[in-house]
Design a protein around this motif. Structure first.
Motif, PDB file in Angstrom:
ATOM      1  N   ALA A  61       0.834  -1.207   0.000  1.00 42.70           N
ATOM      2  CA  ALA A  61       0.000   0.000   0.000  1.00 42.70           C
ATOM      3  C   ALA A  61       0.864   1.251   0.000  1.00 42.70           C
ATOM      4  O   ALA A  61       0.563   2.241  -0.686  1.00 42.70           O
ATOM      5  CB  ALA A  61      -0.932  -0.004   1.207  1.00 42.70           C
ATOM      6  N   LEU A  62       1.960   1.229   0.762  1.00 42.52           N
ATOM      7  CA  LEU A  62       2.884   2.365   0.805  1.00 42.52           C
ATOM      8  C   LEU A  62       3.450   2.656  -0.579  1.00 42.52           C
ATOM      9  O   LEU A  62       3.450   3.806  -1.045  1.00 42.52           O
ATOM     10  CB  LEU A  62       4.017   2.063   1.779  1.00 42.52           C
ATOM     11  CG  LEU A  62       5.240   2.998   1.725  1.00 42.52           C
ATOM     12  CD1 LEU A  62       4.855   4.409   2.156  1.00 42.52           C
ATOM     13  CD2 LEU A  62       6.363   2.461   2.595  1.00 42.52           C
ATOM     14  N   LEU A  64       2.358   1.709  -3.633  1.00 39.05           N
ATOM     15  CA  LEU A  64       1.352   2.138  -4.602  1.00 39.05           C
ATOM     16  C   LEU A  64       0.883   3.574  -4.308  1.00 39.05           C
ATOM     17  O   LEU A  64       0.696   4.374  -5.226  1.00 39.05           O
ATOM     18  CB  LEU A  64       0.166   1.186  -4.590  1.00 39.05           C
ATOM     19  CG  LEU A  64       0.444  -0.212  -5.159  1.00 39.05           C
ATOM     20  CD1 LEU A  64      -0.768  -1.111  -4.979  1.00 39.05           C
ATOM     21  CD2 LEU A  64       0.845  -0.133  -6.623  1.00 39.05           C
ATOM     22  N   GLY A  65       0.717   3.884  -3.031  1.00 40.29           N
ATOM     23  CA  GLY A  65       0.308   5.247  -2.658  1.00 40.29           C
ATOM     24  C   GLY A  65       1.357   6.269  -3.046  1.00 40.29           C
ATOM     25  O   GLY A  65       1.037   7.357  -3.543  1.00 40.29           O
ATOM     26  N   TYR A  66       2.642   5.928  -2.828  1.00 42.01           N
ATOM     27  CA  TYR A  66       3.727   6.843  -3.199  1.00 42.01           C
ATOM     28  C   TYR A  66       3.726   7.089  -4.704  1.00 42.01           C
ATOM     29  O   TYR A  66       3.789   8.245  -5.160  1.00 42.01           O
ATOM     30  CB  TYR A  66       5.074   6.284  -2.751  1.00 42.01           C
ATOM     31  CG  TYR A  66       6.242   7.126  -3.226  1.00 42.01           C
ATOM     32  CD1 TYR A  66       6.646   8.241  -2.499  1.00 42.01           C
ATOM     33  CD2 TYR A  66       6.896   6.835  -4.421  1.00 42.01           C
ATOM     34  CE1 TYR A  66       7.691   9.037  -2.944  1.00 42.01           C
ATOM     35  CE2 TYR A  66       7.935   7.629  -4.873  1.00 42.01           C
ATOM     36  CZ  TYR A  66       8.336   8.727  -4.134  1.00 42.01           C
ATOM     37  OH  TYR A  66       9.353   9.518  -4.582  1.00 42.01           O
ATOM     38  N   LYS A  68       1.358   6.698  -6.893  1.00 41.26           N
ATOM     39  CA  LYS A  68       0.159   7.433  -7.315  1.00 41.26           C
ATOM     40  C   LYS A  68       0.285   8.916  -6.974  1.00 41.26           C
ATOM     41  O   LYS A  68       0.023   9.792  -7.798  1.00 41.26           O
ATOM     42  CB  LYS A  68      -1.086   6.855  -6.658  1.00 41.26           C
ATOM     43  CG  LYS A  68      -2.390   7.556  -7.051  1.00 41.26           C
ATOM     44  CD  LYS A  68      -3.585   6.901  -6.363  1.00 41.26           C
ATOM     45  CE  LYS A  68      -4.893   7.557  -6.831  1.00 41.26           C
ATOM     46  NZ  LYS A  68      -4.955   8.985  -6.468  1.00 41.26           N
ATOM     47  N   ASN A  69       0.711   9.218  -5.753  1.00 44.72           N
ATOM     48  CA  ASN A  69       0.813  10.614  -5.315  1.00 44.72           C
ATOM     49  C   ASN A  69       1.901  11.377  -6.057  1.00 44.72           C
ATOM     50  O   ASN A  69       1.819  12.601  -6.193  1.00 44.72           O
ATOM     51  CB  ASN A  69       1.070  10.679  -3.807  1.00 44.72           C
ATOM     52  CG  ASN A  69      -0.153  10.305  -3.001  1.00 44.72           C
ATOM     53  OD1 ASN A  69      -1.277  10.390  -3.491  1.00 44.72           O
ATOM     54  ND2 ASN A  69       0.051   9.886  -1.751  1.00 44.72           N
ATOM     55  N   LEU A  76      -5.014   1.909 -11.885  1.00 44.48           N
ATOM     56  CA  LEU A  76      -4.836   0.708 -11.069  1.00 44.48           C
ATOM     57  C   LEU A  76      -4.981  -0.559 -11.909  1.00 44.48           C
ATOM     58  O   LEU A  76      -4.298  -1.563 -11.672  1.00 44.48           O
ATOM     59  CB  LEU A  76      -5.853   0.698  -9.926  1.00 44.48           C
ATOM     60  CG  LEU A  76      -5.684  -0.400  -8.870  1.00 44.48           C
ATOM     61  CD1 LEU A  76      -4.378  -0.240  -8.117  1.00 44.48           C
ATOM     62  CD2 LEU A  76      -6.859  -0.381  -7.883  1.00 44.48           C
TER      63      LEU A  76
END
Length: 302
Positions: A61-62, A64-66, A68-69, A76
């Motif tokens: 999650a970390l 993918l979140g990084y 994306k941001n 996705l």
């Protein structure tokens, strides 16, 4: 319903906390739990993007979140897999999106005020191999005098909060203090000042309001400063690097409380009786020595 990417994890895992032995302000030994810090190098279609320093609780999650941001991935459904491998401290994201312009995007990447993100970890550690720092002794009374001096700073924090403060100190004197929205910005500012002034760090103490992470220890070692002081706690990697580099690491330092994580042999527990009076006395003596030294220099210039 959108298909989720395949999450692949190796059998290796990482610890969230570890126990270390520390010494408090009375010279008593105790055990303390500290958070573990792990480097996780992120690859997007096998191109290295960044090394994140993380607790490692939810790495997929970390990552993918990084991405994306940072605007490096958007869809996705295009992500085929996320491979987390703690044996190599790496995370590989495979996507069908066109990443041909990834190199240009990375060139324009802005270093933010966020904590725990960097791309130079491996290169910096190579440069620090074989570095030996001096081992100055630090009287407890001097430490208390310095902490009292530091209470007169943090002006932006007192007015608005949301910032970290860092200081280069000598004795109980604050040589330079700076606040910024990120503690790493603050320490870089002070490193630049020392560099511009042609000063070295062997007789200095570094203070930060932030956690003693690996990045903070590395930056202080690069400045050649042997004592690192914080009102906050320490991480496992910061602790282990302090041991490797010979940095005296003092955490949870506020008022008359502190915890020594590394370099216990360098602390001189010279306080007996009234802590406030002895700390003030040391500060006054230190200020007088600095004043006398300044007067001597003025006389030499006349």
């Amino acid at each position: 319903m959108n298909p989720l990417p395949k999450i692949i994890k190796t059998n290796a895992s990482v610890k969230q906390t570890m126990t270390v032995d520390i010494m408090d302000e009375y010279g008593d030994m105790m055990t303390k739990e500290i958070a573990c810090e792990h480097p996780l190098t992120v690859y997007l279609n096998w191109v290295e993007v960044v090394t994140l320093m993380t607790l490692g609780e939810r790495p997929s999650a970390l990552v993918l979140g990084y991405l994306k941001n940072q605007g490096l991935i958007a869809d996705l459904k295009s992500i085929e897999s996320v491979i987390i491998d703690w044996d190599t401290n790496s995370a590989a994201v495979i996507t069908k999106e066109d990443t041909g312009n990834l190199a240009k995007k990375l060139e324009k990447k802005t270093v933010t005020s966020g904590c725990g993100q960097g791309t130079m970890f491996g290169n910096v550690m190579k440069k620090l191999e074989g570095v030996t720092l001096p081992q100055p002794q630090l009287p407890q009374s001097q430490l208390y005098g310095l902490l009292e001096s530091l209470t007169h700073h943090n002006e932006t924090y007192k007015a608005a909060g949301a910032v970290h403060g860092c200081a280069v100190c000598k004795g109980t004197e604050i040589v330079s203090f700076v606040e910024d929205v990120g503690r790493h910005n603050a320490v870089d500012t002070l490193a630049g000042e020392l560099w511009l002034a042609g000063q070295t760090g062997e007789d200095k103490i570094f203070y930060t309001t932030g956690r003693l992470t690996s990045e903070m220890v590395i930056k202080v070692a690069q400045m050649g400063i042997p004592i690192l002081l914080s009102r906050s706690g320490a991480t496992q990697m910061g602790y282990e690097l302090a041991q490797k580099l010979g940095i005296t690491m003092i955490a949870r330092a506020k008022g008359h409380r502190f915890q020594v994580y590394n370099g216990m042999q360098n602390l001189i527990l010279d306080i007996k009786g009234n802590l406030d009076e002895q700390a003030k006395s040391f500060k006054l003596k230190d200020s007088k020595r600095a004043s006398d030294k300044g007067n001597d220099k003025s006389g030499d210039n006349q």
